[in-house]
Design a protein around this motif. Structure first.
Motif, short mmCIF file in Angstrom:
data_model
loop_
_atom_site.label_atom_id
_atom_site.label_comp_id
_atom_site.label_asym_id
_atom_site.label_seq_id
_atom_site.Cartn_x
_atom_site.Cartn_y
_atom_site.Cartn_z
N GLU A 1 40.20 41.05 50.07
CA GLU A 1 39.75 40.69 51.41
C GLU A 1 38.56 39.73 51.35
N LYS A 2 37.70 39.89 50.33
CA LYS A 2 36.53 39.03 50.18
C LYS A 2 36.29 38.77 48.70
N ASN A 3 35.53 37.73 48.42
CA ASN A 3 35.21 37.37 47.04
C ASN A 3 34.13 38.31 46.52
N GLN A 4 34.43 38.99 45.44
CA GLN A 4 33.50 39.97 44.88
C GLN A 4 32.80 39.45 43.63
N ASP A 5 32.97 38.17 43.36
CA ASP A 5 32.39 37.57 42.16
C ASP A 5 31.06 36.90 42.49
N SER A 6 30.27 36.74 41.46
CA SER A 6 29.00 36.04 41.60
C SER A 6 28.68 35.38 40.27
N PHE A 7 28.07 34.23 40.32
CA PHE A 7 27.62 33.60 39.08
C PHE A 7 26.35 32.82 39.36
N ILE A 8 25.62 32.57 38.30
CA ILE A 8 24.39 31.80 38.43
C ILE A 8 24.16 31.03 37.14
N CYS A 9 23.68 29.83 37.28
CA CYS A 9 23.33 28.98 36.14
C CYS A 9 21.88 28.55 36.36
N GLU A 10 21.09 28.65 35.33
CA GLU A 10 19.66 28.34 35.47
C GLU A 10 19.14 27.71 34.18
N GLN A 11 18.24 26.76 34.33
CA GLN A 11 17.58 26.15 33.19
C GLN A 11 16.08 26.37 33.31
N VAL A 12 15.47 26.79 32.21
CA VAL A 12 14.01 26.87 32.09
C VAL A 12 13.66 26.16 30.80
N LYS A 13 12.91 25.07 30.94
CA LYS A 13 12.57 24.24 29.79
C LYS A 13 13.86 23.83 29.08
N ASP A 14 14.01 24.16 27.81
CA ASP A 14 15.22 23.78 27.09
C ASP A 14 16.12 24.99 26.82
N SER A 15 16.03 26.00 27.69
CA SER A 15 16.87 27.19 27.60
C SER A 15 17.72 27.32 28.86
N TYR A 16 18.91 27.89 28.68
CA TYR A 16 19.84 28.01 29.79
C TYR A 16 20.34 29.45 29.91
N ILE B 1 23.50 31.56 31.84
CA ILE B 1 24.72 31.60 32.63
C ILE B 1 25.07 33.08 32.77
N ALA B 2 25.14 33.56 34.00
CA ALA B 2 25.51 34.96 34.26
C ALA B 2 26.69 34.96 35.22
N VAL B 3 27.73 35.69 34.84
CA VAL B 3 28.95 35.78 35.62
C VAL B 3 29.22 37.25 35.88
N SER B 4 29.41 37.59 37.15
CA SER B 4 29.63 39.00 37.49
C SER B 4 30.90 39.14 38.32
N ASP B 5 31.67 40.16 37.99
CA ASP B 5 32.93 40.46 38.66
C ASP B 5 32.80 41.82 39.33
N GLY B 6 32.93 41.82 40.65
CA GLY B 6 32.84 43.07 41.38
C GLY B 6 34.08 43.94 41.21
N LEU B 7 33.90 45.23 41.20
CA LEU B 7 35.00 46.18 41.08
C LEU B 7 35.67 46.32 42.45
N GLY B 8 36.89 45.83 42.54
CA GLY B 8 37.60 45.73 43.82
C GLY B 8 37.74 47.02 44.60
N SER B 9 37.72 48.15 43.92
CA SER B 9 37.89 49.42 44.63
C SER B 9 36.60 49.92 45.27
N LYS B 10 35.50 49.23 45.06
CA LYS B 10 34.22 49.64 45.63
C LYS B 10 33.88 48.76 46.83
N ILE B 11 33.44 49.39 47.92
CA ILE B 11 33.28 48.66 49.18
C ILE B 11 32.13 47.65 49.18
N LEU B 12 31.15 47.81 48.30
CA LEU B 12 30.02 46.88 48.25
C LEU B 12 29.91 46.18 46.89
N SER B 13 31.05 46.00 46.23
CA SER B 13 30.99 45.40 44.89
C SER B 13 30.45 43.98 44.92
N GLU B 14 30.66 43.25 46.01
CA GLU B 14 30.11 41.89 46.09
C GLU B 14 28.59 41.92 46.14
#
Length: 120
Positions: free
Chosen positions: A14-29, A31-44
């Motif tokens: 019904e809704k997208n339960q995924d989230s991701f973020i990309c961030e750079q600090v100085k010369d470090s990066y 990347i975090a990718v999260s997948d919500g558990l579809g059977s949970k009502i607030l997984s997003e």
């Protein structure tokens, strides 16, 4: 380096339960990718809280992760920050289940970690 991503809602969701973020600090990066558990009502909400927690910890440390023990502490801080964020918003943690994969690309090292039951 150019980093980015896209997330598309699954056909059976019904809704997208995924989230991701990309961030750079100085010369470090981060990347975090999260997948919500579809059977949970607030997984997003859980998914978003987890990626934002990873970003906050990464920025707070100025990207610095030195070794495997430091990575364990980094992941513990991310988990703790996520729980605090959900608590502040009055979201029951058991309704916010998700998996998160975290990649840290540092000048001389690459670290990968996970929270939850996903695979790296």
């Amino acid at each position: 380096m150019v980093i980015g991503g896209i997330s598309i809602k699954g056909r059976s969701h019904e809704k997208n339960q995924d989230s991701f973020i990309c961030e750079q600090v100085k010369d470090s990066y981060l990347i975090a990718v999260s997948d919500g558990l579809g059977s949970k009502i607030l997984s997003e909400e859980g998914s978003a809280a987890l990626t934002f927690a990873a970003r906050a910890v990464f920025i707070g440390r100025e990207g610095l992760v030195l070794d495997a023990n430091d990575l364990k502490q980094f992941v513990a801080e991310v988990h703790s920050r996520r729980l605090t964020s959900l608590e502040v918003q009055n979201f029951p943690v058991e309704d916010c289940c998700c998996t998160c994969l975290i990649f840290l690309l540092l000048p001389e090292k690459i670290f990968a970690a996970r929270l939850g039951d996903g695979f790296i």
